[in-house]
Scaffold this active site. Structure first.
Site, PDB file in Angstrom:
ATOM      1  N   HIS A  37       0.735  -1.143   0.025  1.00 25.26           N
ATOM      2  CA  HIS A  37      -0.117  -0.070   0.032  1.00 25.26           C
ATOM      3  C   HIS A  37       0.714   1.296  -0.057  1.00 25.26           C
ATOM      4  O   HIS A  37       0.697   2.173  -0.804  1.00 25.26           O
ATOM      5  CB  HIS A  37      -1.024   0.018   1.167  1.00 25.26           C
ATOM      6  N   LYS A 105     -10.025  -9.164   6.691  1.00 24.02           N
ATOM      7  CA  LYS A 105     -10.556  -9.669   7.913  1.00 24.02           C
ATOM      8  C   LYS A 105     -10.726  -8.475   8.878  1.00 24.02           C
ATOM      9  O   LYS A 105      -9.867  -7.582   8.928  1.00 24.02           O
ATOM     10  CB  LYS A 105      -9.987 -10.916   8.427  1.00 24.02           C
TER      11      LYS A 105
END
Lengths: 191, 283
Positions: A37, A105
């Site tokens: 990222h 998650k």
């Protein structure tokens, strides 16, 4: 409701999804966690082109366990990692690229607005790495291996990858936030 | 009875123990997850608990790690005072970890805390983390309990004032609400009360190894019921099972202090033991 989607995802594919629906994805997904990222954002700042396409892409928050064999890379274990760590970097990433779905998650804080109208957050059951590995049919490519095995971007071909639960939909409904709020109220009641 | 074992067979056994730990859960943990799935009325949670059970089947059948976070290597060792290995046990355990990392394989998770440089083989300064306890007898029992970061990161420790025993429950609940879905519930919650700053944390971690099907009463029951009433559920998406079990371990502490540690464990409560010497020599 249950849906089977094929990548690259179109906007209309995800507009029909409601929080709580079950989704299975077939096609290509890309893994990215903290370091990937950061690099995607950094390259964007420097106006550099990415070596892979994020158009209609599905990003999987996953640091897989891979094994190099004579025939290339083999997936050993590839469950979702905690998405919360990517919460801050996700809104600018979504602004720069048409990523249609994020799989992870634990949910993300403060991203529902950035997802609105363009992307969904799909929750994959944490720790279900052996199941996930069975549904990954091929490692198509790997980028940025210099970041290390878990942090590299792995392009994976998956078949009926799931069950994924729509955690945050395009309308901004966020199951995680709702559950968190209820739990907080219950805590105050009990405390 | 001789307690001699060869260094090679010891290393082999520890590597096999790690494979067992990483690829299958103890029966009491699997049963607790099954029970949760059967009792769950929230469909989203039920779907996920089924995925967990399916994942466990695949991992056991193919002997692959159930979770890609194969954890940081932690061992609890009980060594009989009459047990004589004849070699350096710590060095042998370290070698077994390196072997298991390449063989199973395990994800290399051990990094320098500041440079973040990965050692590549799950060993490093203080890793594997081995807790030694000397016990009577001529056996050596080694329990492997690799711990993932998702649940460990949401764990917490607080030093209370001695009169604040009534705040313990709320502290645990706050920790669990703050953790939400991040530590991969349904959880086992290990609570260490007393001892000292470090001993409380150790107690909390040790309590995760206790059987999940043991009857609970008192504070354990009270916290267990309160945690599940929070409705966080499987993976933070709602439901009635946030915790599979709550375990409390206590130790006497200084009259002026009250340390309380909460060590969170995800559904993958991985641990298994091997006994050497005496009458036994296997996992």
């Amino acid at each position: 409701m249950e849906y089977n989607l094929k990548t690259p995802l179109k906007k209309e594919d995800i507009e029909k999804l409601n929080a709580g629906d079950i989704v299975y994805i077939s096609g290509e997904i890309l893994t990215a966690r903290d370091e990937a990222h950061a690099r995607i954002l950094e390259m964007g700042d420097n106006k550099e082109a990415l070596p892979f396409s994020l158009e209609g892409a599905v990003i999987y928050h996953c640091g897989p366990l891979m094994q190099q064999t004579e025939n290339g890379w083999k997936v050993v274990s590839a469950g979702p990692t905690t998405s919360g760590r990517m919460s801050k970097m996700t809104p600018p990433l979504l602004k720069a690229h048409n990523v249609r779905a994020i799989i992870g998650k634990g949910g993300m804080k403060g991203v529902a607005d950035a997802l609105k109208n363009g992307s969904v957050y799909l929750a994959y059951t944490g720790g279900c790495a052996a199941l996930a590995a069975e549904l990954i049919k091929e490692v198509k490519a790997v980028y940025w291996l210099d970041l290390g095995m878990p942090e590299a971007v792995w392009v994976l071909r998956v078949e009926k990858f799931g069950p994924l639960i729509v955690g945050i939909d395009v309308k901004g409904k966020d199951i995680f936030a709702e559950v968190r709020e209820k739990a907080q109220k219950q805590l105050e009641k009990q405390g | 009875m001789s307690t001699k074992i060869s260094r090679e067979s010891f290393i082999r056994s520890i590597a096999d123990l790690l494979r067992k730990t990483e690829t299958e859960l103890p029966d009491d943990v699997v049963n607790a997850i099954r029970k949760a799935e059967a009792a769950e009325e929230n469909q989203v949670a039920k779907f996920q608990l089924r995925a967990i059970l399916k994942n466990l089947e695949i991992a056991k059948k193919h002997r692959v790690p159930m979770c890609q976070d194969t954890g940081i290597m932690i061992f609890f060792a009980e060594i009989g005072s009459e047990f004589q290995p004849g070699f350096d046990l710590e060095a042998a355990i370290r070698e077994a970890v390196i072997l298991a990392t390449a063989e199973i394989p395990l994800r290399p998770n051990a990094v320098d805390p500041l440079t973040r440089k990965n050692s590549g083989n799950n060993t490093g300064v203080g890793i594997p983390d081995i807790h030694w306890k000397i016990v009577p007898g001529n056996q050596l029992k080694i329990t492997a309990a690799p711990k993932g970061a998702g649940s460990e990161n949401m764990s917490s420790l607080r030093m209370f004032n001695p009169t604040e025993t009534g705040s313990i429950k709320n502290f645990v609940l706050e920790t669990i609400v703050n953790a939400g879905g991040m530590p991969c519930p349904p959880l086992t919650i290990g609570i260490g009360i007393g001892g000292s700053f470090d001993a409380a944390a150790r107690l909390a971690k040790e309590s995760l190894l206790e059987p999940l099907d043991a009857p609970i009463e008192g504070l354990e029951r009270e916290i267990f019921e309160a945690v599940n009433a929070l409705g966080i559920g499987c993976m933070g998406l709602g439901g009635s099972t946030t915790a599979l079990a709550v375990r409390v371990k206590k130790a006497h502490c200084h009259t002026a202090s009250l340390p309380v540690a909460v060590n969170i464990q995800c559904w993958a409560n991985r641990h298994a033991s091997v006994v050497f010497g005496g009458m036994s020599n296997g996992i």
